[in-house]
Design a protein around this motif. Structure first.
Motif, PDB file in Angstrom:
ATOM      1  N   ALA A 170      31.107 -53.624 -50.354  1.00 52.28           N
ATOM      2  CA  ALA A 170      30.484 -53.831 -49.049  1.00 52.28           C
ATOM      3  C   ALA A 170      28.982 -54.069 -49.126  1.00 52.28           C
ATOM      4  O   ALA A 170      28.444 -54.837 -48.332  1.00 52.28           O
ATOM      5  N   ILE A 171      28.302 -53.450 -50.086  1.00 52.19           N
ATOM      6  CA  ILE A 171      26.846 -53.548 -50.095  1.00 52.19           C
ATOM      7  C   ILE A 171      26.259 -54.241 -51.332  1.00 52.19           C
ATOM      8  O   ILE A 171      25.058 -54.457 -51.391  1.00 52.19           O
ATOM      9  N   LYS A 172      27.073 -54.587 -52.285  1.00 53.31           N
ATOM     10  CA  LYS A 172      26.590 -55.271 -53.487  1.00 53.31           C
ATOM     11  C   LYS A 172      27.180 -56.681 -53.562  1.00 53.31           C
ATOM     12  O   LYS A 172      28.359 -56.865 -53.837  1.00 53.31           O
ATOM     13  N   TRP A 173      26.338 -57.652 -53.276  1.00 57.95           N
ATOM     14  CA  TRP A 173      26.728 -59.052 -53.341  1.00 57.95           C
ATOM     15  C   TRP A 173      25.857 -59.726 -54.391  1.00 57.95           C
ATOM     16  O   TRP A 173      24.673 -59.441 -54.503  1.00 57.95           O
ATOM     17  N   GLN A 174      26.447 -60.666 -55.110  1.00 61.50           N
ATOM     18  CA  GLN A 174      25.711 -61.379 -56.146  1.00 61.50           C
ATOM     19  C   GLN A 174      25.683 -62.870 -55.863  1.00 61.50           C
ATOM     20  O   GLN A 174      26.684 -63.447 -55.448  1.00 61.50           O
ATOM     21  N   LEU A 175      24.540 -63.470 -56.133  1.00 57.61           N
ATOM     22  CA  LEU A 175      24.435 -64.925 -56.179  1.00 57.61           C
ATOM     23  C   LEU A 175      24.709 -65.324 -57.615  1.00 57.61           C
ATOM     24  O   LEU A 175      24.126 -64.766 -58.549  1.00 57.61           O
ATOM     25  N   ARG A 176      25.617 -66.265 -57.806  1.00 57.39           N
ATOM     26  CA  ARG A 176      25.975 -66.697 -59.163  1.00 57.39           C
ATOM     27  C   ARG A 176      25.794 -68.198 -59.274  1.00 57.39           C
ATOM     28  O   ARG A 176      26.155 -68.944 -58.377  1.00 57.39           O
ATOM     29  N   ARG A 177      25.272 -68.591 -60.420  1.00 58.17           N
ATOM     30  CA  ARG A 177      25.095 -70.014 -60.697  1.00 58.17           C
ATOM     31  C   ARG A 177      25.488 -70.288 -62.131  1.00 58.17           C
ATOM     32  O   ARG A 177      25.140 -69.554 -63.037  1.00 58.17           O
ATOM     33  N   LEU A 178      26.206 -71.374 -62.312  1.00 58.31           N
ATOM     34  CA  LEU A 178      26.576 -71.818 -63.650  1.00 58.31           C
ATOM     35  C   LEU A 178      25.880 -73.152 -63.896  1.00 58.31           C
ATOM     36  O   LEU A 178      26.137 -74.131 -63.210  1.00 58.31           O
ATOM     37  N   SER A 179      24.955 -73.155 -64.853  1.00 56.99           N
ATOM     38  CA  SER A 179      24.278 -74.398 -65.206  1.00 56.99           C
ATOM     39  C   SER A 179      24.192 -74.487 -66.724  1.00 56.99           C
ATOM     40  O   SER A 179      23.780 -73.536 -67.387  1.00 56.99           O
ATOM     41  N   ASP A 180      24.595 -75.616 -67.246  1.00 56.08           N
ATOM     42  CA  ASP A 180      24.617 -75.837 -68.698  1.00 56.08           C
ATOM     43  C   ASP A 180      25.359 -74.714 -69.426  1.00 56.08           C
ATOM     44  O   ASP A 180      24.914 -74.206 -70.450  1.00 56.08           O
ATOM     45  N   LYS A 181      26.480 -74.312 -68.839  1.00 50.50           N
ATOM     46  CA  LYS A 181      27.358 -73.275 -69.396  1.00 50.50           C
ATOM     47  C   LYS A 181      26.663 -71.914 -69.531  1.00 50.50           C
ATOM     48  O   LYS A 181      27.104 -71.059 -70.273  1.00 50.50           O
ATOM     49  N   ILE A 182      25.571 -71.729 -68.785  1.00 54.27           N
ATOM     50  CA  ILE A 182      24.886 -70.437 -68.739  1.00 54.27           C
ATOM     51  C   ILE A 182      25.020 -69.906 -67.319  1.00 54.27           C
ATOM     52  O   ILE A 182      24.638 -70.571 -66.357  1.00 54.27           O
ATOM     53  N   GLU A 183      25.563 -68.708 -67.200  1.00 57.09           N
ATOM     54  CA  GLU A 183      25.770 -68.115 -65.890  1.00 57.09           C
ATOM     55  C   GLU A 183      24.619 -67.155 -65.587  1.00 57.09           C
ATOM     56  O   GLU A 183      24.290 -66.303 -66.402  1.00 57.09           O
ATOM     57  N   THR A 184      24.001 -67.338 -64.409  1.00 58.00           N
ATOM     58  CA  THR A 184      22.910 -66.452 -64.007  1.00 58.00           C
ATOM     59  C   THR A 184      23.322 -65.683 -62.757  1.00 58.00           C
ATOM     60  O   THR A 184      24.045 -66.207 -61.910  1.00 58.00           O
ATOM     61  N   PHE A 185      22.857 -64.452 -62.655  1.00 61.81           N
ATOM     62  CA  PHE A 185      23.190 -63.578 -61.542  1.00 61.81           C
ATOM     63  C   PHE A 185      21.918 -63.043 -60.899  1.00 61.81           C
ATOM     64  O   PHE A 185      20.938 -62.793 -61.580  1.00 61.81           O
ATOM     65  N   SER A 186      21.983 -62.827 -59.603  1.00 64.03           N
ATOM     66  CA  SER A 186      20.955 -62.064 -58.896  1.00 64.03           C
ATOM     67  C   SER A 186      21.626 -61.443 -57.677  1.00 64.03           C
ATOM     68  O   SER A 186      22.605 -61.983 -57.156  1.00 64.03           O
ATOM     69  N   PHE A 187      21.133 -60.312 -57.246  1.00 62.39           N
ATOM     70  CA  PHE A 187      21.733 -59.639 -56.103  1.00 62.39           C
ATOM     71  C   PHE A 187      21.189 -60.203 -54.803  1.00 62.39           C
ATOM     72  O   PHE A 187      20.028 -60.598 -54.708  1.00 62.39           O
ATOM     73  N   VAL A 188      22.037 -60.234 -53.785  1.00 67.64           N
ATOM     74  CA  VAL A 188      21.644 -60.670 -52.454  1.00 67.64           C
ATOM     75  C   VAL A 188      20.935 -59.499 -51.787  1.00 67.64           C
ATOM     76  O   VAL A 188      21.479 -58.397 -51.699  1.00 67.64           O
ATOM     77  N   GLU A 189      19.749 -59.739 -51.309  1.00 63.48           N
ATOM     78  CA  GLU A 189      18.958 -58.700 -50.649  1.00 63.48           C
ATOM     79  C   GLU A 189      19.290 -58.643 -49.155  1.00 63.48           C
ATOM     80  O   GLU A 189      19.599 -59.654 -48.541  1.00 63.48           O
ATOM     81  N   GLY A 190      19.221 -57.450 -48.585  1.00 63.33           N
ATOM     82  CA  GLY A 190      19.329 -57.289 -47.138  1.00 63.33           C
ATOM     83  C   GLY A 190      20.726 -57.175 -46.570  1.00 63.33           C
ATOM     84  O   GLY A 190      20.898 -57.213 -45.354  1.00 63.33           O
ATOM     85  N   VAL A 191      21.737 -57.042 -47.402  1.00 62.36           N
ATOM     86  CA  VAL A 191      23.117 -56.957 -46.924  1.00 62.36           C
ATOM     87  C   VAL A 191      23.438 -55.555 -46.406  1.00 62.36           C
ATOM     88  O   VAL A 191      24.098 -55.385 -45.385  1.00 62.36           O
ATOM     89  N   GLU A 192      22.952 -54.551 -47.097  1.00 61.64           N
ATOM     90  CA  GLU A 192      23.346 -53.166 -46.829  1.00 61.64           C
ATOM     91  C   GLU A 192      23.077 -52.678 -45.406  1.00 61.64           C
ATOM     92  O   GLU A 192      23.967 -52.068 -44.790  1.00 61.64           O
ATOM     93  N   PRO A 193      21.902 -52.920 -44.807  1.00 56.67           N
ATOM     94  CA  PRO A 193      21.676 -52.360 -43.470  1.00 56.67           C
ATOM     95  C   PRO A 193      22.701 -52.817 -42.420  1.00 56.67           C
ATOM     96  O   PRO A 193      23.184 -51.998 -41.634  1.00 56.67           O
ATOM     97  N   LEU A 194      23.052 -54.096 -42.417  1.00 55.99           N
ATOM     98  CA  LEU A 194      24.031 -54.561 -41.434  1.00 55.99           C
ATOM     99  C   LEU A 194      25.427 -54.049 -41.765  1.00 55.99           C
ATOM    100  O   LEU A 194      26.185 -53.676 -40.865  1.00 55.99           O
ATOM    101  N   MET A 195      25.775 -54.001 -43.035  1.00 56.45           N
ATOM    102  CA  MET A 195      27.096 -53.503 -43.401  1.00 56.45           C
ATOM    103  C   MET A 195      27.263 -52.028 -43.023  1.00 56.45           C
ATOM    104  O   MET A 195      28.353 -51.593 -42.687  1.00 56.45           O
ATOM    105  N   ARG A 196      26.189 -51.273 -43.043  1.00 57.30           N
ATOM    106  CA  ARG A 196      26.246 -49.852 -42.689  1.00 57.30           C
ATOM    107  C   ARG A 196      26.058 -49.596 -41.191  1.00 57.30           C
ATOM    108  O   ARG A 196      26.168 -48.462 -40.741  1.00 57.30           O
TER     109      ARG A 196
END
Length: 178
Positions: free
Chosen positions: A91-117
């Motif tokens: 519910a509160i941990k979402w990731q942005l994922r991108r695959l470029s040149d067979k390298i996968e990068t991750f970062s967390f989506v900010e600001g999701v938790e307050p509305l979910m709670r």
């Protein structure tokens, strides 16, 4: 003396560049805000709703508030300008994922938790938590367990919320349950 003059010119150009950058960012932010406001206004026109409250509030919890005679929407906009996919781990941990040149990068989506709670307590009107991915997204995935993921569609319940791309809403305003 000539070096001082060059330093002053470079410093002046740097300050002008920063000013132009800030001005362009403010214009883009205003456009994004107006796009969301226009989306809800057009949906109300399409449904024949004349009386409603729609405002940009920019709180920690949500960015827009919409209310008509039957519904209340708390809307959080997630900016996805590089068109990455979102993986909803819980519910509160979402990731942005991108695959470029067979390298996968991750970062967390900010600001999701307050509305979910956010506790929905209005008993007279139907309340909705809505996340709009702006402007678009390649895919929205929800983790079911360690080995299984499912695609998230506009009618998929995501821990009591809806997650929809702005472009999908533009295509079909009836997705909003007004």
């Amino acid at each position: 003396m000539e070096i001082v003059l060059w330093i002053l010119i470079v410093l002046l150009l740097f300050i002008i560049g920063i000013g132009v950058f800030i001005f362009i960012q403010k214009k883009k932010d205003q456009k994004r805000k107006n796009d969301i406001l226009r989306l809800f206004t057009n949906a109300c026109k399409a449904k024949g709703i004349e009386e409603y409250k729609l405002e940009y509030v920019k709180k920690d919890t949500y960015d827009f508030y919409f209310e008509d005679s039957k519904n209340i929407y708390y809307v959080k906009v997630i900016y996805n300008l590089s068109n990455q996919e979102i993986c909803i781990n819980n519910a509160i941990k979402w990731q942005l994922r991108r695959l470029s040149d067979k390298i996968e990068t991750f970062s967390f989506v900010e600001g999701v938790e307050p509305l979910m709670r956010l506790d929905l307590t209005n008993t007279e009107k139907k309340e909705h938590k809505l996340f709009i991915i702006y402007p678009d997204i390649t895919a929205i995935l929800k983790v079911i367990n360690e080995c299984e993921m499912v695609f998230v569609y506009p009618d998929t319940d995501v821990y009591g919320a809806k997650v929809i791309s702005y472009s999908k809403l533009l295509e079909d305003l009836s997705i909003l349950e007004l």
